[in-house]
Design an enzyme around this catalytic site. Sequence first.
Site, PDB file in Angstrom:
ATOM      1  N   LYS A  14       0.886  -1.280  -0.322  1.00  0.00           N
ATOM      2  CA  LYS A  14       0.075   0.358  -0.491  1.00  0.00           C
ATOM      3  C   LYS A  14       0.972   0.956  -0.276  1.00  0.00           C
ATOM      4  O   LYS A  14       0.420   2.187  -0.319  1.00  0.00           O
ATOM      5  CB  LYS A  14      -1.004  -0.157   1.604  1.00  0.00           C
ATOM      6  CG  LYS A  14      -0.717  -0.263   2.639  1.00  0.00           C
ATOM      7  CD  LYS A  14      -2.146  -0.207   3.297  1.00  0.00           C
ATOM      8  CE  LYS A  14      -1.666  -0.762   4.707  1.00  0.00           C
ATOM      9  NZ  LYS A  14      -0.021  -0.271   5.446  1.00  0.00           N
ATOM     10  N   ARG A  89      -8.228   0.627  11.368  1.00  0.00           N
ATOM     11  CA  ARG A  89      -7.414  -0.324  11.443  1.00  0.00           C
ATOM     12  C   ARG A  89      -8.339  -1.182  12.507  1.00  0.00           C
ATOM     13  O   ARG A  89      -8.234  -2.720  12.398  1.00  0.00           O
ATOM     14  CB  ARG A  89      -5.693  -0.710  11.665  1.00  0.00           C
ATOM     15  CG  ARG A  89      -4.674  -0.231  10.952  1.00  0.00           C
ATOM     16  CD  ARG A  89      -3.867  -1.026  11.637  1.00  0.00           C
ATOM     17  NE  ARG A  89      -2.768  -1.205  11.135  1.00  0.00           N
ATOM     18  CZ  ARG A  89      -1.622  -0.331  10.552  1.00  0.00           C
ATOM     19  NH1 ARG A  89      -1.834   1.101  10.280  1.00  0.00           N
ATOM     20  NH2 ARG A  89      -0.878  -0.369  10.411  1.00  0.00           N
ATOM     21  N   ARG A 128      12.842  -5.358   2.901  1.00  0.00           N
ATOM     22  CA  ARG A 128      12.316  -4.048   2.457  1.00  0.00           C
ATOM     23  C   ARG A 128      13.407  -3.415   3.398  1.00  0.00           C
ATOM     24  O   ARG A 128      13.407  -3.352   4.521  1.00  0.00           O
ATOM     25  CB  ARG A 128      10.900  -3.987   3.507  1.00  0.00           C
ATOM     26  CG  ARG A 128      10.061  -2.782   3.064  1.00  0.00           C
ATOM     27  CD  ARG A 128       8.483  -2.607   3.507  1.00  0.00           C
ATOM     28  NE  ARG A 128       8.818  -3.315   4.548  1.00  0.00           N
ATOM     29  CZ  ARG A 128       6.882  -2.714   4.946  1.00  0.00           C
ATOM     30  NH1 ARG A 128       5.974  -2.584   3.301  1.00  0.00           N
ATOM     31  NH2 ARG A 128       6.502  -3.599   6.200  1.00  0.00           N
ATOM     32  N   ARG A 163      12.746  -1.703   8.666  1.00  0.00           N
ATOM     33  CA  ARG A 163      12.211  -0.988   9.777  1.00  0.00           C
ATOM     34  C   ARG A 163      12.354  -1.854  11.355  1.00  0.00           C
ATOM     35  O   ARG A 163      12.698  -2.796  11.126  1.00  0.00           O
ATOM     36  CB  ARG A 163      10.720  -0.683   9.182  1.00  0.00           C
ATOM     37  CG  ARG A 163      10.084   0.488   8.623  1.00  0.00           C
ATOM     38  CD  ARG A 163       9.363   0.465   7.759  1.00  0.00           C
ATOM     39  NE  ARG A 163       8.199  -0.090   9.033  1.00  0.00           N
ATOM     40  CZ  ARG A 163       6.805  -0.684   8.439  1.00  0.00           C
ATOM     41  NH1 ARG A 163       6.710  -0.237   7.309  1.00  0.00           N
ATOM     42  NH2 ARG A 163       6.070  -0.822   9.432  1.00  0.00           N
ATOM     43  N   ARG A 174       2.545  -8.550  13.378  1.00  0.00           N
ATOM     44  CA  ARG A 174       1.634  -7.524  13.080  1.00  0.00           C
ATOM     45  C   ARG A 174       0.390  -7.384  11.572  1.00  0.00           C
ATOM     46  O   ARG A 174      -0.523  -7.412  11.525  1.00  0.00           O
ATOM     47  CB  ARG A 174       2.697  -6.820  12.452  1.00  0.00           C
ATOM     48  CG  ARG A 174       3.178  -5.532  13.077  1.00  0.00           C
ATOM     49  CD  ARG A 174       4.439  -5.615  12.429  1.00  0.00           C
ATOM     50  NE  ARG A 174       3.868  -4.232  10.878  1.00  0.00           N
ATOM     51  CZ  ARG A 174       4.631  -3.981   9.837  1.00  0.00           C
ATOM     52  NH1 ARG A 174       6.437  -4.827  10.281  1.00  0.00           N
ATOM     53  NH2 ARG A 174       4.440  -3.186   8.866  1.00  0.00           N
TER      54      ARG A 174
HETATM   55  P1  AMP Z   1       1.964   0.570   9.460  1.00  0.00           P
HETATM   56  O1  AMP Z   1       3.317   1.191   9.208  1.00  0.00           O
HETATM   57  O2  AMP Z   1       0.723   1.140   8.696  1.00  0.00           O
HETATM   58  O3  AMP Z   1       2.564  -1.212   9.272  1.00  0.00           O
HETATM   59  O4  AMP Z   1       2.083   0.765  10.735  1.00  0.00           O
HETATM   60  C1  AMP Z   1       2.963   1.012  11.539  1.00  0.00           C
HETATM   61  C2  AMP Z   1       2.666   0.314  13.393  1.00  0.00           C
HETATM   62  O5  AMP Z   1       1.988   1.600  13.563  1.00  0.00           O
HETATM   63  C3  AMP Z   1       1.534  -0.400  13.867  1.00  0.00           C
HETATM   64  O6  AMP Z   1       2.023  -1.759  13.730  1.00  0.00           O
HETATM   65  C4  AMP Z   1       1.192   0.036  14.910  1.00  0.00           C
HETATM   66  O7  AMP Z   1       1.891  -0.178  16.130  1.00  0.00           O
HETATM   67  C5  AMP Z   1       0.821   1.527  15.035  1.00  0.00           C
HETATM   68  N1  AMP Z   1      -0.708   1.992  14.078  1.00  0.00           N
HETATM   69  C6  AMP Z   1      -0.596   2.341  12.498  1.00  0.00           C
HETATM   70  N2  AMP Z   1      -0.984   2.643  12.128  1.00  0.00           N
HETATM   71  C7  AMP Z   1      -2.488   2.149  13.499  1.00  0.00           C
HETATM   72  C8  AMP Z   1      -3.425   2.914  13.928  1.00  0.00           C
HETATM   73  N3  AMP Z   1      -4.712   3.382  12.733  1.00  0.00           N
HETATM   74  N4  AMP Z   1      -4.179   2.127  15.021  1.00  0.00           N
HETATM   75  C9  AMP Z   1      -3.022   1.623  15.413  1.00  0.00           C
HETATM   76  N5  AMP Z   1      -2.442   1.569  15.256  1.00  0.00           N
HETATM   77  C10 AMP Z   1      -1.351   2.107  14.334  1.00  0.00           C
END
Ligand code: AMP
Length: 217
Positions: A14, A89, A128, A163, A174
């Site tokens: 995404k 989410r 990545r 990351r 995750r």
């Molecule tokens: P992402 O980069 O989208 O994979 O997000 C990395 C981390 O940020 C996730 O594993 C969560 O810990 C936190 N996070 C991102 N977006 C959300 C959300 N909408 N609600 C809760 N935690 C979030």
Amino acid sequence: MKNIIFLAPPAAGKGTLSEMLVEKYGYGHISTGDLLREEVAAKTELGKKAEGLMKAGKFVPDEIILKLIENRITKPDCENGYILDGFPRTKIQAEKYDELLKDLGKELGIVIYIDIDKQMAIERACSRITCPNCGRIFNKYSVEMKPKVEGICDDCGAKLTQRADDTEETFIKRFDEYMEKTMPLYDYYNKKGVLKNIKAYVSKYDTFAEAVKVIEE
Ligand code: AMP
């Protein structure tokens, strides 16, 4: 222009797809993960609260996320449409987001679900690498996605990093948490008639072509 919500497990592509759509349509791009990582890097109060949860692959509390979203969708670059990448989410976040849109007089738009096989997602995540400076995403083992010079960002020359939550163990947590908590959103948006399905292909151009098709249909 239609606002877009991406509903996709981690590493479905995404982030990359958002970059390509922003370039084509001029959307504002909102990644809650990136917004949180900025807060962590800047060592803000919010960042300190979020850091441990993120490292453990856990969700950050809704109040924090909703505040970040409200601040961001009211910025000028989001006036003509924006992409939400990583939010909502959970069903509760989706309901709170509906209320926020109503208060702000904004449209929901469409929801694009990117389907990806778990094994493919694990392999992608573990190879990545991202640019900590401009956010561009690369992949060490993909012909299409690897940087021109190993370990260096093509766009800004910064040193690329992995990351902290892209280790296999954290990634699987995750992925599983996403599936459990986020899949109810699929039904939520399907019932509203705004859901569009696409597939994550090996080539980002194939995935992009499918996304353009559903946006323009
Ligand atoms: P992402 O980069 O989208 O994979 O997000 C990395 C981390 O940020 C996730 O594993 C969560 O810990 C936190 N996070 C991102 N977006 C959300 C959300 N909408 N609600 C809760 N935690 C979030």
